[in-house]
Design an enzyme around this catalytic site. Sequence first.
Site, PDB file in Angstrom:
ATOM      1  N   SER A   1       0.819  -1.216   0.000  1.00 50.97           N
ATOM      2  CA  SER A   1       0.000   0.000   0.000  1.00 50.97           C
ATOM      3  C   SER A   1       0.853   1.267   0.000  1.00 50.97           C
ATOM      4  CB  SER A   1      -0.902  -0.012   1.236  1.00 50.97           C
ATOM      5  OG  SER A   1      -1.678   1.159   1.275  1.00 50.97           O
TER       6      SER A   1
ATOM      7  N   ASN B   1       9.101   8.717   4.783  1.00 54.60           N
ATOM      8  CA  ASN B   1       7.965   9.430   4.208  1.00 54.60           C
ATOM      9  C   ASN B   1       7.030   9.883   5.314  1.00 54.60           C
ATOM     10  OD1 ASN B   1       5.002   8.241   3.968  1.00 54.60           O
ATOM     11  ND2 ASN B   1       6.400   6.476   4.020  1.00 54.60           N
TER      12      ASN B   1
ATOM     13  N   GLY C   1       1.244  11.385   5.242  1.00 53.04           N
ATOM     14  CA  GLY C   1       0.082  11.747   6.063  1.00 53.04           C
ATOM     15  C   GLY C   1      -1.196  11.102   5.559  1.00 53.04           C
TER      16      GLY C   1
ATOM     17  N   ASN D   1      -6.619  -1.149   1.217  1.00 54.20           N
ATOM     18  CA  ASN D   1      -6.050  -0.809   2.519  1.00 54.20           C
ATOM     19  C   ASN D   1      -6.910   0.314   3.118  1.00 54.20           C
ATOM     20  OD1 ASN D   1      -4.166   1.081   4.152  1.00 54.20           O
ATOM     21  ND2 ASN D   1      -2.929  -0.768   3.974  1.00 54.20           N
TER      22      ASN D   1
ATOM     23  N   CYS E   1      -2.652   3.979  12.664  1.00 49.59           N
ATOM     24  CA  CYS E   1      -3.174   5.349  12.772  1.00 49.59           C
ATOM     25  C   CYS E   1      -3.560   5.669  14.205  1.00 49.59           C
ATOM     26  CB  CYS E   1      -4.424   5.510  11.920  1.00 49.59           C
ATOM     27  SG  CYS E   1      -4.347   4.646  10.397  1.00 49.59           S
TER      28      CYS E   1
ATOM     29  N   ILE F   1       5.941  -5.672   7.820  1.00 48.57           N
ATOM     30  CA  ILE F   1       5.716  -4.568   8.742  1.00 48.57           C
ATOM     31  C   ILE F   1       5.345  -3.288   7.983  1.00 48.57           C
ATOM     32  CG2 ILE F   1       7.243  -5.388  10.557  1.00 48.57           C
ATOM     33  CD1 ILE F   1       9.428  -3.515   9.565  1.00 48.57           C
TER      34      ILE F   1
ATOM     35  N   GLY G   1      11.487  -3.848   2.818  1.00 48.59           N
ATOM     36  CA  GLY G   1      12.788  -3.814   2.153  1.00 48.59           C
ATOM     37  C   GLY G   1      13.011  -4.884   1.116  1.00 48.59           C
TER      38      GLY G   1
HETATM   39  C1  LIG Z   1       5.410   6.571   0.201  1.00 45.75           C
HETATM   40  C2  LIG Z   1       4.802   5.485   1.039  1.00 45.75           C
HETATM   41  C3  LIG Z   1       3.434   5.494   1.315  1.00 45.75           C
HETATM   42  C4  LIG Z   1       2.845   4.491   2.102  1.00 45.75           C
HETATM   43  N1  LIG Z   1       1.493   4.515   2.344  1.00 45.75           N
HETATM   44  C5  LIG Z   1       0.926   3.504   3.073  1.00 45.75           C
HETATM   45  C6  LIG Z   1      -0.492   3.468   3.282  1.00 45.75           C
HETATM   46  O1  LIG Z   1      -1.254   4.303   2.781  1.00 45.75           O
HETATM   47  N2  LIG Z   1      -0.996   2.475   4.069  1.00 45.75           N
HETATM   48  C7  LIG Z   1      -0.196   1.495   4.615  1.00 45.75           C
HETATM   49  O2  LIG Z   1      -0.698   0.594   5.310  1.00 45.75           O
HETATM   50  N3  LIG Z   1       1.162   1.492   4.404  1.00 45.75           N
HETATM   51  C8  LIG Z   1       1.716   2.462   3.658  1.00 45.75           C
HETATM   52  N4  LIG Z   1       3.076   2.452   3.432  1.00 45.75           N
HETATM   53  C9  LIG Z   1       3.919   1.378   4.017  1.00 45.75           C
HETATM   54  C10 LIG Z   1       4.248   0.292   2.986  1.00 45.75           C
HETATM   55  O3  LIG Z   1       3.074  -0.320   2.492  1.00 45.75           O
HETATM   56  C11 LIG Z   1       5.182  -0.788   3.598  1.00 45.75           C
HETATM   57  O4  LIG Z   1       4.545  -1.407   4.696  1.00 45.75           O
HETATM   58  C12 LIG Z   1       6.512  -0.205   4.075  1.00 45.75           C
HETATM   59  O5  LIG Z   1       6.975   0.787   3.187  1.00 45.75           O
HETATM   60  C13 LIG Z   1       7.610  -1.267   4.235  1.00 45.75           C
HETATM   61  O6  LIG Z   1       7.882  -1.944   3.023  1.00 45.75           O
HETATM   62  P1  LIG Z   1       9.079  -1.508   2.008  1.00 45.75           P
HETATM   63  O7  LIG Z   1      10.326  -1.387   2.846  1.00 45.75           O
HETATM   64  O8  LIG Z   1       9.149  -2.611   0.999  1.00 45.75           O
HETATM   65  O9  LIG Z   1       8.674  -0.205   1.420  1.00 45.75           O
HETATM   66  C14 LIG Z   1       3.675   3.448   2.640  1.00 45.75           C
HETATM   67  C15 LIG Z   1       5.066   3.448   2.359  1.00 45.75           C
HETATM   68  C16 LIG Z   1       5.632   4.434   1.571  1.00 45.75           C
HETATM   69  C17 LIG Z   1       7.112   4.389   1.285  1.00 45.75           C
END
Ligand SMILES: Cc1cc2nc3c(=O)[nH]c(=O)nc-3n(C[C@H](O)[C@H](O)[C@H](O)COP(=O)(O)O)c2cc1C
Length: 303
Positions: free
Chosen positions: A22, A70, A73, A100, A131, A192, A245
Amino acid sequence: MGVDLAVQIGGLSLKNPIMTASGTFGYGEEFSPFVNCADLGAIVVKGISLLPRPGNPPPRIVETQGGMLNAIGLQNGGVERFIQVKIPMLRELKAAVIVNILGDSIDDYAALARRLDPLPEVHGIEVNISCPNVKKGGVAFGTVPEMAARVTRAVKDNTSKPVIIKLSPNVNDITAIALAVEEAGADAVSLINTLIGMAIDVQSRRPKLANIIGGLSGPAIKPVALRMVYQVAQVVGIPVIGIGGINSLNDVLEFLIAGATAVQIGTANFINPGLSGELVQGLEGYLRENDCKLADLVGSLQT
Ligand SMILES: Cc1cc2nc3c(=O)[nH]c(=O)nc-3n(C[C@H](O)[C@H](O)[C@H](O)COP(=O)(O)O)c2cc1C
């Protein structure tokens, strides 16, 4: 002979275990030049709230060593706009779609689940419990087992779709939260979400993010995510979806071996927008070359 990549996440049947995370894949449309969304296990769309949210002021993204912070918000156009504008487009992509959701109160989560329940384009619901609960002084739902369980029950009571609870790593004991949401009826857990962090510009001595703090993601968090997936998979009976990651086939394999039934690709989509599709092919090739079944990999860690 074709390799069977299909996985079962609660009541959700996915053609393979590679999903997108997401907030890192929009609603799929910008990625369609790079990946056929219908080839993925599922796409998880950007978090949706009941009412539109403007998000935080910029700067709200900053690169860090091995990752990024990031503070978007949870900007989004709200559930009604999602249904009007995004659902018709998602229908065209022919992808399995997981929505989501996020809320400021238990009632918000219940109302979102109810609103999405009749839509055939929605295959499952992922619940972001990172949240703050505005009615309870801003404590995040995901940090207190009883609150996480109440959100889970509220969503389950209002939908017949599979419910995935997305866990926050910003807790003392993630297994306590995982067990609480499993007990409350969650069909699966995903983990996570981002780790809370910050970065400072030493010249100006100002925070690099306007929000001061933000969520850390990318390769830097992978060892923490892997550890948490391993610990949660040890204690729950429901499927675990690994996130954090993931950047390569080797990363995918590590999460599966640690106990994840499926994985989500997040920040890596910003570096290589075609990665999720490549990982489906990579996993298929790996299983074929090693004459191995997907189920034999999951949780196969030798200690
Ligand atoms: C720019 C950005 C926006 C995100 N927005 C959401 C979100 O709206 N809802 C959510 O549950 N997680 C959100 N996440 C978290 C990611 O879905 C993910 O759990 C987290 O980035 C760890 O995975 P990664 O290291 O592969 O990015 C966001 C992450 C990023 C980088």
